[in-house]
Design a protein around this motif. Structure first.
Motif, PDB file in Angstrom:
ATOM      1  N   SER A 495      -7.323   4.282  10.531  1.00 53.72           N
ATOM      2  CA  SER A 495      -7.919   4.560  11.843  1.00 53.72           C
ATOM      3  C   SER A 495      -7.364   5.853  12.413  1.00 53.72           C
ATOM      4  O   SER A 495      -6.246   6.281  12.092  1.00 53.72           O
ATOM      5  N   TRP A 496      -8.153   6.484  13.284  1.00 59.48           N
ATOM      6  CA  TRP A 496      -7.730   7.769  13.872  1.00 59.48           C
ATOM      7  C   TRP A 496      -8.156   7.818  15.330  1.00 59.48           C
ATOM      8  O   TRP A 496      -9.273   7.454  15.671  1.00 59.48           O
ATOM      9  N   PRO A 497      -7.206   8.261  16.187  1.00 63.81           N
ATOM     10  CA  PRO A 497      -5.800   8.607  15.926  1.00 63.81           C
ATOM     11  C   PRO A 497      -4.888   7.422  16.195  1.00 63.81           C
ATOM     12  O   PRO A 497      -5.067   6.717  17.180  1.00 63.81           O
ATOM     13  N   ILE A 498      -3.886   7.232  15.352  1.00 62.43           N
ATOM     14  CA  ILE A 498      -2.881   6.184  15.559  1.00 62.43           C
ATOM     15  C   ILE A 498      -1.550   6.685  15.025  1.00 62.43           C
ATOM     16  O   ILE A 498      -1.485   7.631  14.239  1.00 62.43           O
ATOM     17  N   ASP A 499      -0.472   6.031  15.463  1.00 60.44           N
ATOM     18  CA  ASP A 499       0.841   6.191  14.863  1.00 60.44           C
ATOM     19  C   ASP A 499       1.632   4.916  15.105  1.00 60.44           C
ATOM     20  O   ASP A 499       1.090   3.914  15.604  1.00 60.44           O
ATOM     21  N   SER A 500       2.893   4.919  14.791  1.00 60.34           N
ATOM     22  CA  SER A 500       3.698   3.694  14.880  1.00 60.34           C
ATOM     23  C   SER A 500       3.950   3.263  16.318  1.00 60.34           C
ATOM     24  O   SER A 500       4.460   2.148  16.540  1.00 60.34           O
ATOM     25  N   ASN A 501       3.618   4.102  17.290  1.00 61.24           N
ATOM     26  CA  ASN A 501       3.805   3.721  18.694  1.00 61.24           C
ATOM     27  C   ASN A 501       2.659   2.864  19.222  1.00 61.24           C
ATOM     28  O   ASN A 501       2.735   2.350  20.337  1.00 61.24           O
ATOM     29  N   TYR A 502       1.600   2.718  18.449  1.00 61.58           N
ATOM     30  CA  TYR A 502       0.475   1.878  18.869  1.00 61.58           C
ATOM     31  C   TYR A 502       0.794   0.416  18.551  1.00 61.58           C
ATOM     32  O   TYR A 502       1.636   0.111  17.702  1.00 61.58           O
ATOM     33  N   ILE A 503       0.100  -0.514  19.254  1.00 61.88           N
ATOM     34  CA  ILE A 503       0.273  -1.961  19.047  1.00 61.88           C
ATOM     35  C   ILE A 503      -0.901  -2.457  18.215  1.00 61.88           C
ATOM     36  O   ILE A 503      -2.072  -2.221  18.562  1.00 61.88           O
ATOM     37  N   PHE A 504      -0.596  -3.190  17.112  1.00 60.45           N
ATOM     38  CA  PHE A 504      -1.623  -3.652  16.185  1.00 60.45           C
ATOM     39  C   PHE A 504      -1.600  -5.174  16.143  1.00 60.45           C
ATOM     40  O   PHE A 504      -0.535  -5.796  16.067  1.00 60.45           O
ATOM     41  N   ASN A 505      -2.782  -5.777  16.196  1.00 63.83           N
ATOM     42  CA  ASN A 505      -2.933  -7.226  16.052  1.00 63.83           C
ATOM     43  C   ASN A 505      -3.951  -7.475  14.938  1.00 63.83           C
ATOM     44  O   ASN A 505      -5.137  -7.125  15.070  1.00 63.83           O
ATOM     45  N   TRP A 506      -3.463  -8.121  13.846  1.00 63.95           N
ATOM     46  CA  TRP A 506      -4.299  -8.379  12.679  1.00 63.95           C
ATOM     47  C   TRP A 506      -4.613  -9.874  12.598  1.00 63.95           C
ATOM     48  O   TRP A 506      -3.743 -10.722  12.812  1.00 63.95           O
ATOM     49  N   ASN A 507      -5.858 -10.218  12.261  1.00 61.99           N
ATOM     50  CA  ASN A 507      -6.259 -11.586  11.941  1.00 61.99           C
ATOM     51  C   ASN A 507      -6.884 -11.539  10.555  1.00 61.99           C
ATOM     52  O   ASN A 507      -7.941 -10.927  10.357  1.00 61.99           O
ATOM     53  N   PHE A 508      -6.222 -12.210   9.576  1.00 58.96           N
ATOM     54  CA  PHE A 508      -6.637 -12.077   8.186  1.00 58.96           C
ATOM     55  C   PHE A 508      -7.728 -13.059   7.781  1.00 58.96           C
ATOM     56  O   PHE A 508      -8.183 -13.047   6.637  1.00 58.96           O
ATOM     57  N   GLY A 509      -8.137 -13.957   8.695  1.00 57.40           N
ATOM     58  CA  GLY A 509      -9.281 -14.837   8.431  1.00 57.40           C
ATOM     59  C   GLY A 509      -8.974 -16.061   7.616  1.00 57.40           C
ATOM     60  O   GLY A 509      -9.903 -16.791   7.238  1.00 57.40           O
ATOM     61  N   ASP A 510      -7.693 -16.324   7.309  1.00 54.21           N
ATOM     62  CA  ASP A 510      -7.355 -17.499   6.489  1.00 54.21           C
ATOM     63  C   ASP A 510      -6.432 -18.452   7.230  1.00 54.21           C
ATOM     64  O   ASP A 510      -5.690 -19.229   6.607  1.00 54.21           O
ATOM     65  N   GLU A 511      -6.437 -18.382   8.572  1.00 56.03           N
ATOM     66  CA  GLU A 511      -5.692 -19.290   9.445  1.00 56.03           C
ATOM     67  C   GLU A 511      -4.184 -19.188   9.246  1.00 56.03           C
ATOM     68  O   GLU A 511      -3.452 -20.133   9.535  1.00 56.03           O
ATOM     69  N   THR A 512      -3.741 -18.043   8.749  1.00 56.56           N
ATOM     70  CA  THR A 512      -2.302 -17.809   8.673  1.00 56.56           C
ATOM     71  C   THR A 512      -1.878 -16.991   9.885  1.00 56.56           C
ATOM     72  O   THR A 512      -2.703 -16.573  10.708  1.00 56.56           O
ATOM     73  N   LEU A 513      -0.579 -16.715   9.997  1.00 53.28           N
ATOM     74  CA  LEU A 513      -0.070 -15.945  11.120  1.00 53.28           C
ATOM     75  C   LEU A 513      -0.589 -14.511  11.053  1.00 53.28           C
ATOM     76  O   LEU A 513      -0.794 -13.948   9.972  1.00 53.28           O
ATOM     77  N   SER A 514      -0.799 -13.916  12.233  1.00 54.97           N
ATOM     78  CA  SER A 514      -1.247 -12.523  12.305  1.00 54.97           C
ATOM     79  C   SER A 514      -0.051 -11.592  12.076  1.00 54.97           C
ATOM     80  O   SER A 514       1.094 -12.029  11.971  1.00 54.97           O
ATOM     81  N   SER A 515      -0.338 -10.295  12.017  1.00 52.57           N
ATOM     82  CA  SER A 515       0.702  -9.285  11.805  1.00 52.57           C
ATOM     83  C   SER A 515       0.553  -8.198  12.854  1.00 52.57           C
ATOM     84  O   SER A 515      -0.539  -7.947  13.382  1.00 52.57           O
ATOM     85  N   GLU A 517       2.138  -5.083  12.138  1.00 51.71           N
ATOM     86  CA  GLU A 517       2.486  -3.853  11.437  1.00 51.71           C
ATOM     87  C   GLU A 517       1.276  -2.916  11.380  1.00 51.71           C
ATOM     88  O   GLU A 517       0.126  -3.347  11.507  1.00 51.71           O
ATOM     89  N   MET A 518       1.574  -1.665  11.158  1.00 54.04           N
ATOM     90  CA  MET A 518       0.475  -0.698  11.047  1.00 54.04           C
ATOM     91  C   MET A 518      -0.276  -0.891   9.732  1.00 54.04           C
ATOM     92  O   MET A 518      -1.511  -0.872   9.700  1.00 54.04           O
ATOM     93  N   ASN A 519       0.456  -1.084   8.640  1.00 51.98           N
ATOM     94  CA  ASN A 519      -0.138  -1.263   7.317  1.00 51.98           C
ATOM     95  C   ASN A 519       0.462  -2.526   6.692  1.00 51.98           C
ATOM     96  O   ASN A 519       1.385  -2.451   5.866  1.00 51.98           O
ATOM     97  N   PRO A 520      -0.037  -3.712   7.051  1.00 49.41           N
ATOM     98  CA  PRO A 520       0.614  -4.955   6.625  1.00 49.41           C
ATOM     99  C   PRO A 520       0.253  -5.336   5.187  1.00 49.41           C
ATOM    100  O   PRO A 520      -0.763  -4.899   4.630  1.00 49.41           O
ATOM    101  N   ASN A 521       1.124  -6.191   4.608  1.00 50.83           N
ATOM    102  CA  ASN A 521       0.833  -6.874   3.344  1.00 50.83           C
ATOM    103  C   ASN A 521       0.446  -8.315   3.673  1.00 50.83           C
ATOM    104  O   ASN A 521       1.004  -8.938   4.599  1.00 50.83           O
ATOM    105  N   HIS A 522      -0.492  -8.888   2.876  1.00 57.84           N
ATOM    106  CA  HIS A 522      -0.872 -10.285   3.114  1.00 57.84           C
ATOM    107  C   HIS A 522      -1.224 -10.937   1.788  1.00 57.84           C
ATOM    108  O   HIS A 522      -1.809 -10.309   0.897  1.00 57.84           O
ATOM    109  N   GLU A 523      -0.866 -12.265   1.661  1.00 58.22           N
ATOM    110  CA  GLU A 523      -1.151 -13.028   0.459  1.00 58.22           C
ATOM    111  C   GLU A 523      -2.210 -14.083   0.766  1.00 58.22           C
ATOM    112  O   GLU A 523      -2.042 -14.910   1.667  1.00 58.22           O
ATOM    113  N   TYR A 524      -3.308 -14.044   0.004  1.00 60.93           N
ATOM    114  CA  TYR A 524      -4.355 -15.064   0.071  1.00 60.93           C
ATOM    115  C   TYR A 524      -4.125 -16.035  -1.085  1.00 60.93           C
ATOM    116  O   TYR A 524      -4.115 -15.639  -2.263  1.00 60.93           O
TER     117      TYR A 524
END
Length: 732
Positions: A495-515, A517-524
């Motif tokens: 995404s543009w523009p962003i950096d580490s000072n932005y707040i990110f909320n991720w929902n991975f769609g598998d009912e696990t906890l969100s993240s 991080e700017m560039n998260p890792n996730h296991e399905y």
């Protein structure tokens, strides 16, 4: 020193040469030209009366002019000698500059000869000439200078049209200065006058020498040989040093080398577009160093390409001037002058310090010995800049990631701003007046504007720009978007523009906890199709979000499975067919021990030996996920062996021996015995490939016909014991 001048009279077709004694000293001829004036018809009906004028220029004092010169004129069919008489003598220029050190003895004399001459009025072109010794041996642009003795020839042509209309040739009224300063611009008003008002065209042209160093003879004369390639008739002071205006005759240029140079100037005469003739002059230019005694000069300024000398004062109206004029022993008065439309300021101190009332441009000069004999003036421009105010502002929406508009409010007092340079704090620059800037990354940027005026004065202004908008574009790129379970992937946030000072909320769609991080890792862990949602909040509280439908696809992993047929296999028929029962596979790889392999989905395979064999199947799905299965295939060592029940050893080639047949591979401890009815062993063998000819094994006696008993025993490789008893009929 006496020389003889050679004069030739040519009466075609007979050529007669005579010599006329003519008193000449070693005068250095430095120029000359002919001119003529038409006086009308002469009493002789076939002649026309001309006044011929011959100007010859020599170094002063080297020779007293002769009272009579003998000229030669020549037409197409005759040549004659004519007399021309000395008219007057004058000094052209005896150079004396009180304020400049010049070489001594710079002086030129002009000798003028005139005569009225009757010339034939026919249609022939007449050439009038004079040739004599010598030119100076100091000339640097020609070759052939030997012992300072080589001749000079001057000519003029009178064309038939000139006789027909009674034309007057043009004449030069001035002679160039005898001394010209090197490395100083040269501009000579070298104009010719034509009493008839004809059109005159000027050009550089050849200069003539004599037939020999003693002079004499009739035209045509040889041209002086210039030192090529630097010099030529058209470049007498070097390539592109001098030029002559074809309409005015003005000679201009910048002499670059010291020395004496000879050059020729031709003036072509036209009336109503018709050529009337050519008027020729050759002159000598003496180029040398000029060393003035009094030179006005100042330090601390800049010589512009326009030729103006400028002093620029930035943000200071009190200025100290440094007088570097020379030579001070010849300088008696010093006058400084500064003026603009409002003020006029004067000073007479050698190095004045002047407080100017206001900023602006002052026309200025320094005059040495004003109105005196050795006066010199140094002109310069004084530019005073009081202040430069490089203010600016910025306009932009803090939530929308659009461009920042910079508003230029800079101004100067005492000058005009001409150049702007913006430094945006991110390593980029701009020279626009009011740039429109899009930053590549969000952040706080210290933007600086440098404003420069027409005189090179510069100042700068800084302002902080906080550019941290919500992203205009949300782009998420998973390293792996489709695979078999379980899948671990990294979500690259583009995404543009962003950096580490932005707040990110991720929902991975598998009912696990969100993240966050700017560039998260996730296991399905489980197969399925999953949506991905992301919300991004800028440090200023601006939010952008989006959902990517069906972004992640998780497939069940492949399952390797196979069977084979037939289930019981021996070395007699060691080929099997492999049957694939795998799931979710697109690629198969079979391994048959350590030697053979196959990539066919259901291959057939022939084993080369008995025993237990490992058959391995490795399968892959469309994502490269792998599964494998191993089965053991037993290739039985099956033995088959058959004995006949009768034979006839009579030598007829048919059934002459008793022997067994079959598959003996894998047969161990073979033993065959044949008995008579009393139990005597007639024949025995441990070789399954034996042959019995019906004779007694001990004495080789023929055994009579009859029925006999055999006993066969052997063991297979798997340890199975085999025993068989039977009867053999021997037929004689």
């Amino acid at each position: 020193m006496k020389f003889q001048k050679s004069i030739s009279i040519i009466l075609l077709p007979l050529i007669i040469s005579i010599f006329v004694n003519h008193n000449v000293t070693a005068a250095h001829i430095i120029g000359g030209e002919f001119s003529y004036t038409c006086l009308g018809d002469s009493p002789n009906s076939d002649s026309i009366l001309f006044e011929i004028t011959y100007n010859v220029f020599v170094n002063c004092g080297e020779l007293n002019p002769d009272g009579i010169l003998f000229l030669a004129w020549k037409s197409s069919n005759e040549a004659k000698i004519i007399e021309i008489y000395f008219d007057y003598q004058q000094y052209i220029q005896n150079v004396t500059y009180n304020c400049t050190e010049l070489p001594p003895n710079l002086c030129v004399e002009q000798w003028v000869y005139k005569s009225q001459v009757e010339l034939p009025s026919n249609t022939d072109t007449l050439i009038i000439s004079n040739t004599d010794c010598c030119r100076p041996g100091t000339l640097v642009n020609i070759t052939g200078v030997e012992d300072e003795d080589f001749g000079a020839s001057h000519i003029i042509e009178i064309l038939p049209i000139a006789k027909e209309i009674c034309n007057n040739s043009p004449t030069f009224e001035t002679f160039p200065p005898t001394f010209i300063c090197v490395n100083e611009p040269l501009e000579l008003e070298h104009i010719a006058i034509d009493d008839d008002g004809d059109q005159l065209v000027y050009e550089f042209c050849e200069v003539y020498a004599a037939h020999s160093i003693f002079g004499g003879g009739f035209p045509p004369f040889p041209a002086l040989q210039y030192l090529l390639p630097e010099f030529s008739p058209f470049h007498p002071l070097g390539q592109n040093v001098l030029s002559i205006d074809p309409n005015t005759g003005t000679i201009s240029g910048l002499p670059l080398m010291v020395g004496a140079y000879v050059l020729g100037i031709c003036v072509s005469e036209y009336r109503n577009g018709e050529f009337l003739g050519q008027f020729r002059r050759d002159i000598q230019l003496n180029i040398g160093e000029c060393n003035p005694n009094v030179v006005a000069n100042i330090d601390g300024g800049t010589l512009q390409t326009s030729g103006e000398y400028t002093i620029n004062s930035c943000f200071n109206k009190e200025i100290s001037f440094l007088n570097s004029s020379t030579d001070s022993q010849y300088i008696t008065t010093v006058n400084w002058n500064f003026s603009n439309d409002i003020h006029s300021i004067y000073d007479t101190i050698w190095n004045p310090v002047i407080a100017f009332p206001e900023a602006g441009t002052y026309n200025s000069n320094l005059i040495l010995n004003e109105n005196g004999e050795c006066s010199d003036t140094f002109e310069f421009i004084l530019n005073i800049v009081e202040d430069i105010v490089p203010e600016f502002s910025a306009t932009y929406d803090t939530c929308i990631s659009g461009p920042v508009q910079f508003n230029n409010n800079a101004y100067a007092i005492g000058s005009e701003l001409t150049e702007y340079k913006w430094s945006f704090g991110d390593g980029t620059l701009s020279g626009e007046f009011e740039p429109l800037k899009i930053f590549e990354f969000p952040g706080n940027y210290q933007v600086q504007l440098y404003a420069t005026d027409e005189f090179g004065c510069m100042d700068s202004f800084k302002n902080m720009i906080n550019w941290q908008p919500a992203p205009a574009i949300i782009i998420v790129s998973p390293e792996t978007a489709a695979d078999c379970a379980p899948l671990t992937t990294t979500f690259n946030n583009l995404s543009w523009p962003i950096d580490s000072n932005y707040i990110f909320n991720w929902n991975f769609g598998d009912e696990t906890l969100s993240s966050h991080e700017m560039n998260p890792n996730h296991e399905y862990l489980n197969p399925g199709i999953y949506d991905l949602s992301i919300s991004i909040e800028s440090p200023l509280g601006c939010v952008a979000d989006t959902t990517f439908q069906d972004l992640i696809f998780i497939e069940s992993p492949p399952v390797a499975n196979f069977t084979y047929a037939p289930q019981i296999i021996s070395q007699i028929s060691p080929e099997i067919q492999l049957i694939d029962n795998s799931e979710n596979t697109v690629q198969w790889q079979w391994y048959f021990g350590d030697i053979d392999s196959s990539y066919i989905q259901e291959p057939n395979y022939i084993f080369g030996d008995t025993g237990l064999h490992h058959v391995k199947l490795i399968v892959k799905d469309i994502y490269g996920c792998v599964d494998s299965m191993i089965q053991i295939v037993d290739i039985l060592p099956k033995v088959t062996y058959f004995l006949p029940n009768a034979f006839s050893p009579n030598g007829d080639g048919v059934n002459d021996t008793f022997h067994g047949k079959g598959n003996t591979n894998g047969m161990l401890n073979f033993e065959l015995q044949i008995f008579d009815r009393w139990g005597e062993v007639l024949f025995s063998s441990t070789d399954p490939y034996f042959e019995w000819n019906g004779n007694h094994a001990q004495n080789q006696a023929l055994i009579s016909k009859g029925v006999y008993v055999f006993q066969l025993t052997y063991i297979t490789r798997r340890g199975e014991k085999f025993q068989e008893k039977g009867y053999i009929t021997l037929i004689r």
